[in-house]
Write a protein that holds these residues in place. Structure first.
Motif, mmCIF file in Angstrom:
data_model
loop_
_atom_site.group_PDB
_atom_site.id
_atom_site.type_symbol
_atom_site.label_atom_id
_atom_site.label_comp_id
_atom_site.label_asym_id
_atom_site.label_seq_id
_atom_site.Cartn_x
_atom_site.Cartn_y
_atom_site.Cartn_z
ATOM 1 N N GLY A 277 5.791 -3.532 -1.082
ATOM 2 C CA GLY A 277 5.942 -2.178 -1.567
ATOM 3 C C GLY A 277 7.319 -1.873 -2.123
ATOM 4 O O GLY A 277 8.224 -2.706 -2.130
ATOM 5 N N GLY A 278 7.473 -0.633 -2.597
ATOM 6 C CA GLY A 278 8.734 -0.218 -3.180
ATOM 7 C C GLY A 278 9.647 0.413 -2.152
ATOM 8 O O GLY A 278 9.369 0.408 -0.950
ATOM 9 N N SER A 279 10.739 0.981 -2.637
ATOM 10 C CA SER A 279 11.719 1.608 -1.769
ATOM 11 C C SER A 279 11.232 2.994 -1.332
ATOM 12 O O SER A 279 10.165 3.455 -1.729
ATOM 13 N N VAL A 280 12.049 3.646 -0.523
ATOM 14 C CA VAL A 280 11.716 4.982 -0.034
ATOM 15 C C VAL A 280 11.677 5.964 -1.206
ATOM 16 O O VAL A 280 12.574 5.980 -2.041
ATOM 17 N N SER A 281 10.644 6.781 -1.252
ATOM 18 C CA SER A 281 10.507 7.774 -2.316
ATOM 19 C C SER A 281 10.978 9.138 -1.832
ATOM 20 O O SER A 281 11.149 9.378 -0.631
ATOM 21 N N LEU A 282 11.182 10.048 -2.781
ATOM 22 C CA LEU A 282 11.571 11.410 -2.439
ATOM 23 C C LEU A 282 10.508 12.072 -1.575
ATOM 24 O O LEU A 282 10.827 12.849 -0.668
ATOM 25 N N GLN A 283 9.247 11.755 -1.837
ATOM 26 C CA GLN A 283 8.157 12.345 -1.066
ATOM 27 C C GLN A 283 8.205 11.932 0.405
ATOM 28 O O GLN A 283 7.843 12.705 1.284
ATOM 29 N N SER A 284 8.660 10.704 0.659
ATOM 30 C CA SER A 284 8.793 10.244 2.047
ATOM 31 C C SER A 284 9.838 11.073 2.776
ATOM 32 O O SER A 284 9.659 11.450 3.944
ATOM 33 N N ILE A 285 10.936 11.352 2.087
ATOM 34 C CA ILE A 285 12.002 12.148 2.698
ATOM 35 C C ILE A 285 11.538 13.584 2.927
ATOM 36 O O ILE A 285 11.797 14.174 3.987
ATOM 37 N N MET B 266 -6.191 8.714 -0.130
ATOM 38 C CA MET B 266 -5.338 8.310 -1.252
ATOM 39 C C MET B 266 -5.669 9.087 -2.524
ATOM 40 O O MET B 266 -4.838 9.196 -3.424
ATOM 41 N N ASN B 267 -6.883 9.615 -2.603
ATOM 42 C CA ASN B 267 -7.293 10.363 -3.787
ATOM 43 C C ASN B 267 -6.851 11.821 -3.746
ATOM 44 O O ASN B 267 -6.998 12.551 -4.726
ATOM 45 N N GLU C 172 0.861 -1.180 0.000
ATOM 46 C CA GLU C 172 0.000 0.000 0.000
ATOM 47 C C GLU C 172 0.899 1.232 0.000
ATOM 48 O O GLU C 172 1.475 1.592 1.037
ATOM 49 N N PRO C 173 1.105 1.891 -1.153
ATOM 50 C CA PRO C 173 2.058 2.995 -1.284
ATOM 51 C C PRO C 173 1.911 4.089 -0.227
ATOM 52 O O PRO C 173 2.905 4.568 0.314
#
Length: 219
Positions: free
Chosen positions: A116-124, A184-185, A35-36
């Motif tokens: 899920g995927g790796s850490v995104s720029l948005q997470s940082i 999420m939307n 779940e992103p």
């Protein structure tokens, strides 16, 4: 000022190993989940936990060893003492962001967990927003009161440790009510980016306030 930043950076290596394992475990859970939104939130929380724990430890070390009294007995510009704290905070957040990126990529590459995927720029960016916004408010009081915030720091430490659990319960409650799907939307990436600009301005203002406060403080 560079020497002050190096001092805090060296102290960061003494952080409790349990905190590091705990934060990386949160990141691992984020990789496991498919779940992103939740995964990115957990990545941000992992970075925040590591950063908060490091700052609490380094500032606590300074208070315990009367480092400020020693520093102010030297021919140092007090403004540089303040600047070093503000700069190293950003450095910690970005450094731990890099650590979580590498950690999650290794987990995915080794197929340790699926999801899920790796850490995104948005997470940082989200982690930077949370950390800087909190310390925008905290640091002027810290430079005014110093050791007077010891009790608050103890409470903050407990909150940092229990925060992920409380967040998990909150996300579960949102999911049951169907609010998570609505969230999420929403274009959170755009909100996150705009918020970064606002937070950076507030952080700079906080720095100027802290320099004035610390310049008038008596030891």
């Amino acid at each position: 000022m560079i020497s002050l930043i190096k001092k805090d950076f060296k102290l960061s290596f003494k952080i409790n190993l349990f905190v590091i394992i705990y934060a990386l475990f949160i990141s691992a859970v984020g990789v496991y989940l498919n779940e992103p939104l939740v995964s990115n939130l957990l990545y941000a929380v992992s970075i925040v936990v590591l950063t908060f724990a490091t700052v609490i430890f380094t500032n606590g070390y300074d208070d315990k060893n009367k480092s400020e009294i020693i520093l102010n007995s030297l021919p140092l510009d007090r403004r540089n003492i303040v600047r070093s704290k503000y700069i190293i905070l950003i450095f910690y957040t970005l450094m731990y962001g890099l650590v979580t990126i590498l950690f999650t990529k290794v987990l995915i590459r080794l197929n340790v967990v699926d999801g899920g995927g790796s850490v995104s720029l948005q997470s940082i960016i989200a982690a930077v927003n949370i950390v800087l916004l909190f310390y925008t408010i905290y640091y002027p009081f810290y430079f005014k009161l110093g050791e007077g915030l010891r009790s608050f720091n103890a409470i903050l430490w407990v909150f940092v440790m229990l925060g992920p659990t409380m967040l998990g319960r909150g996300m579960a409650a949102l999911y049951k009510r169907g609010l998570l799907d609505r969230l999420m939307n929403v274009d959170l990436d755009k909100i996150n980016f705009y918020l970064l600009g606002i937070v950076l301005v507030l952080y700079y203002i906080s720095l100027q306030i802290s320099k004035r406060i610390y310049g008038k403080r008596e030891f």
